[in-house]
Design a protein around this motif. Sequence first.
Motif, PDB file in Angstrom:
ATOM      1  N   PHE A  91       6.371 -16.161  -3.286  1.00  0.00           N
ATOM      2  CA  PHE A  91       5.339 -15.527  -2.464  1.00  0.00           C
ATOM      3  C   PHE A  91       5.703 -15.608  -0.977  1.00  0.00           C
ATOM      4  O   PHE A  91       5.436 -14.670  -0.225  1.00  0.00           O
ATOM      5  N   ASP A  92       6.306 -16.716  -0.568  1.00  0.00           N
ATOM      6  CA  ASP A  92       6.774 -16.822   0.817  1.00  0.00           C
ATOM      7  C   ASP A  92       7.844 -15.762   1.079  1.00  0.00           C
ATOM      8  O   ASP A  92       7.855 -15.123   2.139  1.00  0.00           O
ATOM      9  N   ALA A  93       8.714 -15.580   0.092  1.00  0.00           N
ATOM     10  CA  ALA A  93       9.763 -14.567   0.219  1.00  0.00           C
ATOM     11  C   ALA A  93       9.166 -13.169   0.278  1.00  0.00           C
ATOM     12  O   ALA A  93       9.615 -12.321   1.059  1.00  0.00           O
ATOM     13  N   LEU A  94       8.148 -12.927  -0.528  1.00  0.00           N
ATOM     14  CA  LEU A  94       7.507 -11.608  -0.527  1.00  0.00           C
ATOM     15  C   LEU A  94       6.903 -11.305   0.835  1.00  0.00           C
ATOM     16  O   LEU A  94       7.028 -10.183   1.351  1.00  0.00           O
ATOM     17  N   ALA A  95       6.256 -12.292   1.442  1.00  0.00           N
ATOM     18  CA  ALA A  95       5.661 -12.086   2.762  1.00  0.00           C
ATOM     19  C   ALA A  95       6.734 -11.753   3.792  1.00  0.00           C
ATOM     20  O   ALA A  95       6.572 -10.825   4.598  1.00  0.00           O
ATOM     21  N   ARG A  96       7.840 -12.496   3.776  1.00  0.00           N
ATOM     22  CA  ARG A  96       8.915 -12.244   4.731  1.00  0.00           C
ATOM     23  C   ARG A  96       9.575 -10.892   4.474  1.00  0.00           C
ATOM     24  O   ARG A  96       9.917 -10.163   5.413  1.00  0.00           O
ATOM     25  N   PHE A  97       9.764 -10.576   3.211  1.00  0.00           N
ATOM     26  CA  PHE A  97      10.425  -9.322   2.857  1.00  0.00           C
ATOM     27  C   PHE A  97       9.606  -8.129   3.318  1.00  0.00           C
ATOM     28  O   PHE A  97      10.139  -7.167   3.873  1.00  0.00           O
ATOM     29  N   ARG A  98       8.305  -8.197   3.122  1.00  0.00           N
ATOM     30  CA  ARG A  98       7.442  -7.087   3.541  1.00  0.00           C
ATOM     31  C   ARG A  98       7.382  -6.973   5.058  1.00  0.00           C
ATOM     32  O   ARG A  98       7.262  -5.869   5.589  1.00  0.00           O
ATOM     33  N   ASP A  99       7.474  -8.085   5.756  1.00  0.00           N
ATOM     34  CA  ASP A  99       7.470  -8.039   7.219  1.00  0.00           C
ATOM     35  C   ASP A  99       8.700  -7.316   7.770  1.00  0.00           C
ATOM     36  O   ASP A  99       8.638  -6.706   8.839  1.00  0.00           O
ATOM     37  N   ASP A 100       9.810  -7.391   7.012  1.00  0.00           N
ATOM     38  CA  ASP A 100      11.072  -6.831   7.494  1.00  0.00           C
ATOM     39  C   ASP A 100      11.345  -5.426   6.977  1.00  0.00           C
ATOM     40  O   ASP A 100      12.348  -4.819   7.340  1.00  0.00           O
ATOM     41  N   GLN A 101      10.460  -4.902   6.105  1.00  0.00           N
ATOM     42  CA  GLN A 101      10.703  -3.611   5.483  1.00  0.00           C
ATOM     43  C   GLN A 101       9.650  -2.596   5.907  1.00  0.00           C
ATOM     44  O   GLN A 101       8.539  -2.964   6.295  1.00  0.00           O
ATOM     45  N   PRO A 102       9.978  -1.307   5.779  1.00  0.00           N
ATOM     46  CA  PRO A 102       8.949  -0.291   6.012  1.00  0.00           C
ATOM     47  C   PRO A 102       7.811  -0.451   5.014  1.00  0.00           C
ATOM     48  O   PRO A 102       7.999  -0.976   3.919  1.00  0.00           O
ATOM     49  N   ALA A 103       6.635  -0.025   5.404  1.00  0.00           N
ATOM     50  CA  ALA A 103       5.486  -0.099   4.495  1.00  0.00           C
ATOM     51  C   ALA A 103       5.806   0.663   3.214  1.00  0.00           C
ATOM     52  O   ALA A 103       6.376   1.745   3.229  1.00  0.00           O
ATOM     53  N   THR A 104       5.451   0.067   2.079  1.00  0.00           N
ATOM     54  CA  THR A 104       5.750   0.683   0.793  1.00  0.00           C
ATOM     55  C   THR A 104       4.475   0.870  -0.002  1.00  0.00           C
ATOM     56  O   THR A 104       3.406   0.373   0.336  1.00  0.00           O
ATOM     57  N   ARG A 105       4.628   1.572  -1.111  1.00  0.00           N
ATOM     58  CA  ARG A 105       3.495   1.803  -2.003  1.00  0.00           C
ATOM     59  C   ARG A 105       3.327   0.659  -2.996  1.00  0.00           C
ATOM     60  O   ARG A 105       2.469   0.717  -3.866  1.00  0.00           O
ATOM     61  N   GLY A 106       4.106  -0.359  -2.885  1.00  0.00           N
ATOM     62  CA  GLY A 106       4.071  -1.475  -3.821  1.00  0.00           C
ATOM     63  C   GLY A 106       5.490  -1.910  -4.120  1.00  0.00           C
ATOM     64  O   GLY A 106       6.359  -1.866  -3.251  1.00  0.00           O
ATOM     65  N   CYS A 107       5.750  -2.299  -5.351  1.00  0.00           N
ATOM     66  CA  CYS A 107       7.079  -2.733  -5.738  1.00  0.00           C
ATOM     67  C   CYS A 107       7.985  -1.528  -5.957  1.00  0.00           C
ATOM     68  O   CYS A 107       7.695  -0.649  -6.771  1.00  0.00           O
ATOM     69  N   ALA A 108       9.090  -1.487  -5.237  1.00  0.00           N
ATOM     70  CA  ALA A 108      10.014  -0.358  -5.353  1.00  0.00           C
ATOM     71  C   ALA A 108      10.599  -0.252  -6.749  1.00  0.00           C
ATOM     72  O   ALA A 108      10.830   0.855  -7.257  1.00  0.00           O
ATOM     73  N   PHE A 109      10.809  -1.386  -7.404  1.00  0.00           N
ATOM     74  CA  PHE A 109      11.416  -1.366  -8.731  1.00  0.00           C
ATOM     75  C   PHE A 109      10.436  -0.855  -9.788  1.00  0.00           C
ATOM     76  O   PHE A 109      10.800  -0.040 -10.645  1.00  0.00           O
ATOM     77  N   LEU A 110       9.202  -1.312  -9.729  1.00  0.00           N
ATOM     78  CA  LEU A 110       8.198  -0.831 -10.679  1.00  0.00           C
ATOM     79  C   LEU A 110       7.906   0.647 -10.439  1.00  0.00           C
ATOM     80  O   LEU A 110       7.745   1.428 -11.384  1.00  0.00           O
ATOM     81  N   ALA A 111       7.817   1.039  -9.164  1.00  0.00           N
ATOM     82  CA  ALA A 111       7.558   2.441  -8.847  1.00  0.00           C
ATOM     83  C   ALA A 111       8.688   3.327  -9.340  1.00  0.00           C
ATOM     84  O   ALA A 111       8.461   4.415  -9.884  1.00  0.00           O
ATOM     85  N   THR A 112       9.911   2.854  -9.195  1.00  0.00           N
ATOM     86  CA  THR A 112      11.059   3.627  -9.654  1.00  0.00           C
ATOM     87  C   THR A 112      11.057   3.745 -11.169  1.00  0.00           C
ATOM     88  O   THR A 112      11.339   4.816 -11.725  1.00  0.00           O
ATOM     89  N   ALA A 113      10.745   2.650 -11.859  1.00  0.00           N
ATOM     90  CA  ALA A 113      10.740   2.668 -13.317  1.00  0.00           C
ATOM     91  C   ALA A 113       9.787   3.732 -13.858  1.00  0.00           C
ATOM     92  O   ALA A 113      10.076   4.392 -14.862  1.00  0.00           O
TER      93      ALA A 113
END
Length: 201
Positions: A91-113
Motif C-alpha cells: 500500500f505504501d508502494a501504491l501511494a508512491r506509485f500513484r504520486d509519480d504517475q499520471p492519473a489513471t482509471r484504476g489498475c492498468a493491468f486489470l483495465a487492460t485485461a
Amino acid sequence: MTVRQVRGPAVRERVLDAAETLFHRDGIARTGVDAVIAEAGVSTATLYAHFGGKDSLVAAYLERRLARWCRVWDDAVAAATTPEDRLLAVFDALARFRDDQPATRGCAFLATAVELPGPDHPARAVVAAETAHLRDRLRSLAADLPVADPDALADDVLMAYDGTLSAFLRGAGDDAVARGRILAGIAVTAACAGRREPGGV
C-alpha cells in the motif's frame, strides 16, 4: 499535420510515454496507432520499427510499467522495519506509485485485461505476470508472520489491495490507499491473533 521526428535511443521511451498517456486517458481499444504517433511526434515507420504494431506496443508499455512498479514496491519493502509493515508495504508502494504517475482509471493491468480481444494477445502474458508477482510476493511476505495460513492472509491483503484500486474507479479520494492499508492491517492482526496459543508469545 507536421510530425516532429525524434532521433536517438529516447525514441522508444517517447513512444511508450505517449502510449501510456493515451491508453490511461482513453482506453486501449479507443486509442489508435495514429493517435500514439501524433502524441509521440514520430513517423509511422518509426513506431512499427520499434514495436511492430499496436499489440506489441501494448505489451511493451505494460512491461515497462510492471518493471517500474516492482522497483517502487522493492523500495517500500526495504524501508519497512517489521514483518507486518513489509507485508503492508504494497500500500505504501501504491501511494508512491500513484504520486509519480499520471492519473489513471484504476489498475492498468486489470483495465487492460478487460479490453484485450483474445487469449493470444501478447499483453496477456504481462497481465498474468503482474498477477503472479503480486500473489507470490504477498505470500512470501506473509510467511514471515506468525500465522497459521500465510496464503490465506496474503489473499486477504490482495483483496484489500484490489478493492483500493476499484475504489478509484468509483471516485474515491486520496485517502483510499490509507483506508485500504488499515483494512489489510486488520486482517493481519486477526491472523496473528489466531496463530497464538494460550500462554504463548
